[in-house]
Design an enzyme around this catalytic site. Structure first.
Site, short mmCIF file in Angstrom:
data_model
loop_
_atom_site.label_atom_id
_atom_site.label_comp_id
_atom_site.label_asym_id
_atom_site.label_seq_id
_atom_site.Cartn_x
_atom_site.Cartn_y
_atom_site.Cartn_z
N SER A 14 40.87 40.02 63.64
CA SER A 14 42.09 39.69 62.90
C SER A 14 43.31 39.53 63.81
O SER A 14 43.55 40.34 64.71
CB SER A 14 42.38 40.78 61.86
OG SER A 14 43.60 40.51 61.20
N LYS A 65 38.90 41.26 48.82
CA LYS A 65 39.98 40.74 48.00
C LYS A 65 39.76 40.96 46.50
O LYS A 65 40.71 41.21 45.76
CB LYS A 65 40.19 39.25 48.29
CG LYS A 65 40.78 38.97 49.67
CD LYS A 65 41.07 37.50 49.86
CE LYS A 65 41.66 37.22 51.24
NZ LYS A 65 42.02 35.80 51.42
N GLU A 77 51.44 36.99 38.95
CA GLU A 77 50.83 35.81 38.33
C GLU A 77 49.93 35.08 39.33
O GLU A 77 48.86 34.60 38.98
CB GLU A 77 51.93 34.85 37.83
CG GLU A 77 51.36 33.62 37.12
CD GLU A 77 52.44 32.68 36.63
OE1 GLU A 77 52.09 31.59 36.15
OE2 GLU A 77 53.64 33.02 36.74
#
Length: 271
Positions: A14, A65, A77
């Protein structure tokens, strides 16, 4: 000092700790950011241990995730549209909030590259989480039509069904003949030096080919697009930095400048 981290498995590759350290220096924010290798079956335990030790927020990458989505008590949203969370934080009321900045990162990078999104017709290749996470922000940016092409048409149709009539779907053999100005590869085919089986005719009006993957060399998809005469090709490094900037802004209430960080990271990755 406030602690932040990226959670993944694997996570050693990462670039997030480096990116956020550059953001912190640029914006004079006192924080630490680390990479945490979470057990595949114990993400929640790992997150809560981090919070108990003073953690304020985190990024979430593969394969967590969807688990982060389930863990969050309050979802934005964007996260609801994506069905996944890549940014976690605890608000002032102590509530665990989940957001998804991937789509915002893509839109910001496409804008940086000069892509015209207003009234555009976009072809997205692949029907995984990477695809679903960017559709809402692309529609919000004014895109007229998004078509999702995938080897298994049913997967693409399932994602299209979550949105309005501006999103359609099919297998690769039934992609509509339309003036696609932007073609985005949201598959992981580049990891194996492969490309999605898209017919050449769909690149005829393409002004920008974009691959969400990035690396030292162009992906097979981008190399093919260049051979077909697409005038501009770009990988996902800019999306990576831009989505990180959105997460940083959520946590720290200050938006870092992407340009110098992207320049540094590009020099490092492409060297």
């Amino acid at each position: 000092m406030d602690r932040y981290a990226v959670f993944g498995n694997p996570v050693g590759h990462s670039k997030s700790p480096l990116i956020h350290s550059w953001f912190a220096k640029q914006t004079a924010q006192a924080l630490s950011y680390e990479a945490i290798l979470a057990p595949v079956d114990a993400f929640a335990d790992c997150w809560f241990s981090f919070v108990a030790a003073g953690g304020r927020g985190g990024n979430v990458t593969v394969p967590f995730k969807e688990q982060a989505y389930q863990l969050a008590e309050l979802l934005s949203e964007r996260a609801l549209q994506a069905g996944a969370v890549n940014t976690l934080y605890i608000d002032k009321a102590g509530v665990l909030c989940g957001d998804n900045t991937d789509g915002l990162g893509l839109v910001a990078d496409l804008t940086r590259l000069g892509a015209r999104l207003q009234n555009a017709s976009i072809l997205i290749l692949g029907a995984g989480g990477a695809c679903r996470g960017v559709i809402g922000p692309l529609l919000a940016a004014g895109v007229t039509h998004i078509h999702i092409a995938n080897r298994t048409a049913a997967k693409a149709e399932a994602i299209a069904g979550l949105f309005n009539h501006r999103v359609t779907a099919s297998g690769y053999d039934r992609v509509p003949v339309e003036k696609w100005s932007l073609v985005i590869n949201a598959t992981s085919s580049g990891l194996d030096q492969q490309r999605p089986p898209l017919a050449e005719q769909h690149l005829k009006h393409c002004t920008l080919a974009y691959d969400m993957l990035y690396g030292k060399e162009p992906t097979a998809f981008l190399s093919w697009c260049k051979q077909q005469g697409v005038p501009q090709c770009a990988d996902g490094l800019g999306m990576l930095v831009s989505q990180a900037a959105e997460s940083f802004a959520i946590w720290r209430d200050v938006k870092p400048d992407v340009a110098p960080v992207l320049q540094q990271l590009t020099a490092m990755v492409k060297a």
